[in-house]
Design a protein around this motif. Structure first.
Motif, short mmCIF file in Angstrom:
data_model
loop_
_atom_site.label_atom_id
_atom_site.label_comp_id
_atom_site.label_asym_id
_atom_site.label_seq_id
_atom_site.Cartn_x
_atom_site.Cartn_y
_atom_site.Cartn_z
N UNK A 72 -11.24 9.40 -7.35
CA UNK A 72 -10.00 8.49 -7.80
C UNK A 72 -9.83 7.95 -5.69
N UNK A 73 -10.63 7.10 -5.45
CA UNK A 73 -9.89 6.49 -4.17
C UNK A 73 -8.23 6.03 -3.89
N UNK A 74 -7.84 6.52 -3.70
CA UNK A 74 -6.28 6.45 -3.27
C UNK A 74 -6.12 5.43 -2.24
N UNK A 75 -5.94 5.82 -1.11
CA UNK A 75 -6.15 4.57 -0.06
C UNK A 75 -6.68 5.34 1.62
N UNK A 76 -6.47 4.05 2.15
CA UNK A 76 -6.73 4.33 3.95
C UNK A 76 -6.43 4.57 5.09
N UNK A 77 -6.40 4.98 5.83
CA UNK A 77 -4.76 5.40 6.22
C UNK A 77 -5.82 5.64 8.01
N UNK A 78 -5.09 4.94 8.93
CA UNK A 78 -5.03 5.34 10.78
C UNK A 78 -4.06 6.46 10.74
N UNK A 79 -4.97 7.35 11.70
CA UNK A 79 -3.79 8.46 11.59
C UNK A 79 -3.84 8.14 13.39
N UNK A 80 -1.48 8.45 13.70
CA UNK A 80 -1.27 8.22 14.25
C UNK A 80 0.30 9.13 14.48
N UNK A 81 0.75 9.25 15.52
CA UNK A 81 1.67 10.21 16.35
C UNK A 81 2.86 9.79 14.95
N UNK A 82 3.64 10.10 14.78
CA UNK A 82 4.83 9.96 14.19
C UNK A 82 5.90 10.69 13.94
N UNK A 83 7.36 10.50 14.22
CA UNK A 83 8.12 11.74 13.35
C UNK A 83 7.64 12.90 14.06
N UNK A 84 7.48 12.69 15.75
CA UNK A 84 6.88 14.50 16.01
C UNK A 84 5.53 15.21 15.35
N UNK A 85 5.45 14.08 14.60
CA UNK A 85 3.94 15.40 14.52
C UNK A 85 3.60 13.68 13.56
N UNK A 86 2.39 14.32 13.44
CA UNK A 86 0.29 13.18 13.03
C UNK A 86 0.85 12.97 11.01
N UNK A 87 0.53 11.44 11.24
CA UNK A 87 0.96 10.74 10.47
C UNK A 87 -0.11 9.93 9.48
N UNK A 88 -0.29 9.50 8.15
CA UNK A 88 -1.58 8.49 7.57
C UNK A 88 -0.82 7.50 7.69
N UNK A 89 -1.05 6.75 8.15
CA UNK A 89 -0.76 4.97 8.25
C UNK A 89 -0.49 4.80 7.50
N UNK A 90 -0.81 3.91 6.11
CA UNK A 90 -1.36 2.79 5.74
C UNK A 90 -1.66 1.38 6.16
N UNK A 91 -3.43 1.51 5.50
CA UNK A 91 -4.25 0.48 6.21
C UNK A 91 -3.84 -0.49 4.27
N UNK A 92 -4.67 0.04 3.04
CA UNK A 92 -5.10 0.04 1.79
C UNK A 92 -4.49 1.46 0.89
N UNK A 93 -3.50 0.68 0.10
CA UNK A 93 -3.49 1.27 -1.51
C UNK A 93 -4.07 1.11 -2.76
N UNK A 94 -4.64 1.33 -3.19
CA UNK A 94 -5.56 0.73 -4.42
C UNK A 94 -5.16 1.11 -5.75
N UNK A 95 -3.79 0.37 -5.64
CA UNK A 95 -3.03 -0.57 -6.84
C UNK A 95 -2.09 0.51 -7.86
N UNK A 96 -1.40 1.89 -6.80
CA UNK A 96 -0.88 2.29 -8.02
C UNK A 96 0.70 2.37 -7.33
N UNK A 97 1.14 1.98 -9.15
CA UNK A 97 2.47 1.52 -8.97
C UNK A 97 2.91 3.13 -8.40
N UNK A 98 4.05 2.87 -8.05
CA UNK A 98 5.38 3.60 -7.76
C UNK A 98 4.53 5.43 -6.57
N UNK A 99 3.61 4.84 -6.12
CA UNK A 99 2.54 5.26 -5.36
C UNK A 99 3.87 5.25 -3.73
N UNK A 100 3.85 6.65 -3.34
CA UNK A 100 4.92 6.63 -2.04
C UNK A 100 3.97 7.77 -1.10
#
Length: 127
Positions: A72-100
């Motif tokens: 199941x495809x959860x999401x698409x993300x751009x890899x960025x530097x954030x909080x002194x580490x690598x972070x997947x920054x969300x582009x698309x999240x596929x309709x998941x309620x309560x998804x963090x």
């Protein structure tokens, strides 16, 4: 300890450089590059196919489900530097309620590189 590696995007030629266009300055210890080059750092991580993940890459995360279900495809993300580490920054999240998004791990069996922000800007558009 992770391997320190870089790749470069040549803005004018619109291509990834194979190690050219940048060099380590022995005096300053900094990475010098041509003005038309954008540097992308290796995260030290690889995707489910063994492909290295760099800053600026666009990745897709999958929920493996059980062995009888398709991934199941959860999401698409751009890899960025954030909080002194690598972070997947969300582009698309596929309709998941309560998804963090923080709940998604970098486990390589869940992640696949599908492009990068320079060669594939169309992947940044929310669908």
């Amino acid at each position: 300890m992770r391997e320190i590696k870089f790749r470069a995007w040549d803005i004018q030629a619109k291509c990834i450089l194979g190690g050219g266009g940048m060099q380590l300055n022995a005096t300053t210890g900094r990475l010098d590059c041509l003005p038309s080059v954008v540097i992308m750092q290796y995260t030290g991580l690889k995707d489910k196919n063994g492909k290295e993940i760099y800053e600026g890459d666009i990745v897709q995360f999958y929920d493996r489900g059980n062995m009888f279900d398709d991934d199941l495809l959860l999401c698409t993300a751009q890899v960025t530097m954030r909080f002194a580490g690598w972070y997947p920054e969300p582009i698309n999240v596929k309709g998941l309620r309560g998804f963090r998004f923080e709940d998604v791990s970098w486990r390589n069996e869940q992640c696949e590189v599908i492009g990068n922000i320079y060669e594939n800007p169309e992947l940044l558009r929310v669908k």
